[in-house]
Every structure is written in C-alpha cells, then in structure tokens.
Design an enzyme around this catalytic site. Structure first.
Site, mmCIF file in Angstrom:
data_model
loop_
_atom_site.group_PDB
_atom_site.id
_atom_site.type_symbol
_atom_site.label_atom_id
_atom_site.label_comp_id
_atom_site.label_asym_id
_atom_site.label_seq_id
_atom_site.Cartn_x
_atom_site.Cartn_y
_atom_site.Cartn_z
ATOM 1 C CG ASP A 192 -0.504 -0.204 2.532
ATOM 2 O OD1 ASP A 192 0.718 -0.448 2.679
ATOM 3 O OD2 ASP A 192 -1.305 -0.127 3.486
ATOM 4 C CB SER A 225 -12.386 1.135 25.505
ATOM 5 O OG SER A 225 -12.197 -0.142 24.921
ATOM 6 C CB SER A 264 -8.221 -3.970 16.856
ATOM 7 O OG SER A 264 -6.990 -3.506 17.373
ATOM 8 C CD GLU A 315 -3.474 3.039 12.359
ATOM 9 O OE1 GLU A 315 -4.708 2.891 12.324
ATOM 10 O OE2 GLU A 315 -2.688 2.092 12.487
ATOM 11 C CG ASP A 325 -4.751 -1.727 8.083
ATOM 12 O OD1 ASP A 325 -4.468 -2.483 7.134
ATOM 13 O OD2 ASP A 325 -4.006 -1.527 9.052
HETATM 14 P P1 ADP Z 1 -4.101 -4.063 15.171
HETATM 15 O O1 ADP Z 1 -4.660 -2.902 14.427
HETATM 16 O O2 ADP Z 1 -3.390 -5.025 14.301
HETATM 17 O O3 ADP Z 1 -5.104 -4.749 16.036
HETATM 18 P P2 ADP Z 1 -2.584 -1.977 16.374
HETATM 19 O O4 ADP Z 1 -1.394 -1.975 17.270
HETATM 20 O O5 ADP Z 1 -2.521 -1.242 15.102
HETATM 21 O O6 ADP Z 1 -2.997 -3.499 16.160
HETATM 22 O O7 ADP Z 1 -3.806 -1.369 17.161
HETATM 23 C C1 ADP Z 1 -4.124 -1.782 18.472
HETATM 24 C C2 ADP Z 1 -4.340 -0.549 19.330
HETATM 25 O O8 ADP Z 1 -5.543 0.126 18.918
HETATM 26 C C3 ADP Z 1 -4.556 -0.882 20.767
HETATM 27 O O9 ADP Z 1 -3.330 -0.961 21.452
HETATM 28 C C4 ADP Z 1 -5.390 0.308 21.257
HETATM 29 O O10 ADP Z 1 -4.566 1.428 21.501
HETATM 30 C C5 ADP Z 1 -6.225 0.633 20.045
HETATM 31 N N1 ADP Z 1 -7.536 -0.024 20.088
HETATM 32 C C6 ADP Z 1 -8.067 -0.839 19.146
HETATM 33 N N2 ADP Z 1 -9.303 -1.254 19.500
HETATM 34 C C7 ADP Z 1 -9.569 -0.703 20.696
HETATM 35 C C8 ADP Z 1 -10.676 -0.768 21.614
HETATM 36 N N3 ADP Z 1 -11.755 -1.500 21.361
HETATM 37 N N4 ADP Z 1 -10.584 -0.058 22.772
HETATM 38 C C9 ADP Z 1 -9.492 0.672 23.057
HETATM 39 N N5 ADP Z 1 -8.428 0.766 22.242
HETATM 40 C C10 ADP Z 1 -8.439 0.099 21.084
HETATM 41 MG MG MG Z 2 -3.535 -1.487 13.298
#
Ligand code: ADP
Ligand code: MG
Length: 409
Positions: free
Chosen positions: A51, A82, A142, A180, A192
């Site tokens: 990308d 959260s 996520s 991001e 993503d």
């Molecule tokens: P991935 O996107 O592969 O899951 P990342 O490190 O990019 O991993 O993103 C994870 C981070 O996003 C978490 O450490 C947190 O800071 C944030 N995050 C994602 N989902 C949530 C949620 N439901 N509640 C709080 N923080 C979240």
């Molecule tokens: Mg991520």
C-alpha cells in the site's frame, strides 16, 4: 490436549447491546447515546507491504467488528470509555488534539475528529464508549476498526453525508489514515481503513494505492464467493508478541523509499515486473544493495501476484489462487523478512494438511496467518495447527472464519 480456541464474532444486536450497557454505566447520567455504529477488522488476501508503495492490495472485511455508542456534545470535550480499557475514562478537548500532543488509545478516536476538522468539516466534542470482538494487535486491524466506527458515527451525527457513497467513504478513509499516522503516530499505509469502510459482503476490495486516483479508480469490488466454491477462509491469530514492530515497519518503508530514489522513480509501483532483472542490476552496487534488491523484488512481484489473484477470482477460478498465496508468503519470509516462526509454522502445517494456499497476513512479525481450505478440511487443519503449537510449546493460537463481510455502518 485442549480443544482449539475459536474467536467468535458477535451479532449486530449483541454488539449494540454491549455498548448501550457500557454507555449507560459510563455516561448515562446525561442521557442516551445518539446511536450505535460499528466497523469491521480486515484480513488481507494478498498484496502485503504494497500500500505504501502505490501498489495493489486485496482485503476482505471480517465479521468481527468494533462497536461504538456515541453522543454528540455542544462543546469540544471528548470523553471515552472502552471495554478493552476497563475502569478508566479517557478525556481531552478537540483543541488540544494534534500531532505529537495526544497519547493513549483515545488518540485513534479523537484523531478522527481532528482529521475531519482539518478537512473542513464541522465536528464537535462527544461522549463515546467502545467494545470490540476484533482481536487486538493481531494484524487484523482493530485500530482501523476503531477509527472507522468513530468516523461513521461522526459522519452520521453531524450529517456530513460522507458515509452514503464510495467517494464519501474514500474521504472518511483519508481522515482515518491521518488519525492513525499523525495523531496515533503509527505510519501505516491506508489499506486497513479503506478495507473497513469500503469492502462489501461477499466481495474483496481490489485497492489501487497510486496517489491521485479517484475513489472509483482506487477501489474495485471483486466477487469473493467462498461458499459455492466449497472453500473457507481460515484465519489464525498466532498470538505471537511482535516486538520491534514499529521500528521494523518504518525501516521497510524507508528501504523502499531509498530504492525508489536510487532508481529514479516516484514509487516502486512504477517498476514493470518485466524489468525486474535490470532493476536488480541497477541496485547491485548500492550500499546495502542485496537488502534493497530483496525488498524491491518482494514489492514488485507481490503487486503482480495481487493483480493475478484478482483476475483469477473475477473469472470464477477461486480454487486456483493457492500457489499465489504460497509465493506471497515465501516472498515476505525470504525477501521482505517480516515473517515470524509462528507464522511460518501455521503456513507449513496448513499446507501439509491440505490447504490450497497459506500465507501470513498484515504487517508481520507476529499477528495472523490465513489459509484457503476446502470446507471439509477445516477441522483437520485447525487440529493440526493447534497441535503443532502445543508441540512447540507456543501460546495456543486463536482461530476465526472470515466470510467476506459488511463495511462500517
Ligand atoms: P491491530 O490494528 O493489528 O489490532 P494496532 O497496534 O494497530 O494493532 O492497534 C491496536 C491498538 O488500537 C490498541 O493498542 C489500542 O490502543 C487501540 N484499540 C483498538 N481497538 C480498541 C478498543 N476496542 N478499545 C481501546 N483501544 C483500542
Ligand atoms: Mg492497526
């Protein structure tokens, strides 16, 4: 022996009920939320680390989603809770949000409001709660699921009208990418967020990441219908700790930029796969020439594989994509050097137990792998992978099935 751990997705009703309950607990004293929104994590079928090289990627949306209940405020205050950060609230005012100024998970949320404002939209503060069944830090995005759920929520409460069509969703995508990159400080490439906002059920999204393309040109839906083909997309969260990820990711990006500069091209997409040998020769004498050659070889061949994969799928030849998945993994392992022992183990065991193809997915160094498996073979592949992790004394992996699912909404 324990049984394999399945990571199930929630129904929309269950997800909504969870965030409504959480909202009532956290902010209910001031009334109900304006609504509930959600956005999926994603799994990339092929086209990895392409990308940010203006290349092609082919993600599908997971059935696993992040749910947000949000209530708009008249002032600039943002208050968040959260279920994944229990017992705390995260607070700021929008005026304080900016590059380098915002820390913690709320940066992914407040960053979206900041980016929409930067794009000229009127956005006020809000109270919001989050709950999610997207595995955290598993390479299934996520972070994008969180940003995109917030983006469609703000779009809706402020009547921005961007969620209504693909061009508007491309604008929301750009805001989430800025959140991001600039506020959360993660230099990811944009696949993503596009996947979470622009995929559709039963389809993969062929993303063309060349700068300056219109929304229509940058994303094309490709039918990805597993059921009639008797196939299943199995996702394995290896739960491998990915230490050093940020530095390694940035190092790969920097190597690609340096190679492009040496080759006198704007980005690695500009290199014709037919010119690969000549390109290798031109990099041979550079400092770190062998490393740059390997990185470029991955990017150029991966973009070509992605185009070929999309063409096969478009032509109804889903059962023939396996070798492309395998070649993608081998290239990521050997040339791009972003695989991990756990990812290689999943891939090797899945292939040995009948998967048509298997590869790591996402940025690498841990996270998840995928395997395209005949529906009748899923249990055998899952048992074999689970057993191999136990034999190697690794943390038990998590298993997901991913029919191509709905976008943020
Ligand atoms: P991935 O996107 O592969 O899951 P990342 O490190 O990019 O991993 O993103 C994870 C981070 O996003 C978490 O450490 C947190 O800071 C944030 N995050 C994602 N989902 C949530 C949620 N439901 N509640 C709080 N923080 C979240
Ligand atoms: Mg991520």
């Amino acid at each position: 022996m324990t049984s394999p751990q399945w990571l199930d997705s929630w129904t929309a009703d269950d997800g909504a009920a969870r965030v409504r309950t959480l909202f009532a607990e956290a902010f209910g004293a001031d009334g109900d939320p304006d609504g509930v929104w959600s956005a999926p994590g994603r799994v990339n079928l092929i086209g990895e680390h392409t990308d940010y090289n203006a290349g092609l990627a082919l993600p599908v949306a997971l059935p696993h989603r992040t749910y947000v209940a949000l209530r708009s405020r008249t002032d600039d205050v943002v208050r968040l809770a959260s279920a994944q950060a229990p017992g705390t609230t995260w607070e700021t005012t929008l005026g304080e949000v900016g590059p380098g100024a915002t820390t913690g998970w709320g940066a992914y949320v407040a960053g979206v409001a900041w980016a929409l404002r930067e794009a000229g939209h009127t956005v006020t503060g809000f109270d919001a709660v989050v709950d999610s069944c997207v595995p955290f830090g598993a390479g299934l995005s996520s972070s994008a699921a969180l940003e995109c759920a917030v983006a469609v929520a703000l779009d809706s409460v402020h009547d921005l009208g961007l969620g209504a069509d693909d061009a508007g969703r491309a604008e929301l995508t750009a805001a989430c990418v800025r959140a991001e990159n600039e506020i959360a400080g993660a230099p990811t490439g944009g696949m993503d967020q596009a996947a979470s906002l622009r995929c559709s059920a039963g389809h993969a999204l062929l993303l063309d990441c060349r700068p300056g393309l219109s929304a229509l040109e940058s994303g094309r839906r490709v039918p990805f219908d597993l059921v009639p083909a008797g196939l299943t997309l199995l996702v394995v969260d290896t739960r491998a700790e990915h230490a050093l990820v940020d530095g390694q990711y940035a190092a790969r990006r920097a190597a690609c930029e340096r190679a492009a500069a040496l080759l006198g091209v704007e980005n690695l997409r500009a290199i014709d796969p037919a010119d690969l040998d000549a390109t290798m020769a031109r990099l041979a004498d550079a400092e770190d020439g062998a490393m740059l050659q390997a990185r470029v070889r991955h990017v150029v061949t991966e973009i070509a594989r992605t185009a070929e994969f999309a063409e096969l799928v478009q032509g109804g030849r889903l059962a023939e994509v396996g070798p492309l998945m395998n070649a993608s993994h081998d290239s990521l392992r050997d040339d791009y050097e972003v695989s991990a022992r756990e990812l290689d183990l999943v891939v090797d065991v899945a292939r040995a137990h009948g998967a048509l193809g298997a590869r790591m997915t996402g940025g690498g160094f841990g996270g998840s792998a995928i395997a395209l498996v005949r529906a009748a073979d899923v249990d055998a592949v899952v048992a074999a992978v689970d057993g191999a992790f136990a034999d190697a004394r690794l943390t038990a992996p998590g298993f997901l099935l991913s029919p191509p699912s709905q976008p943020a909404g």
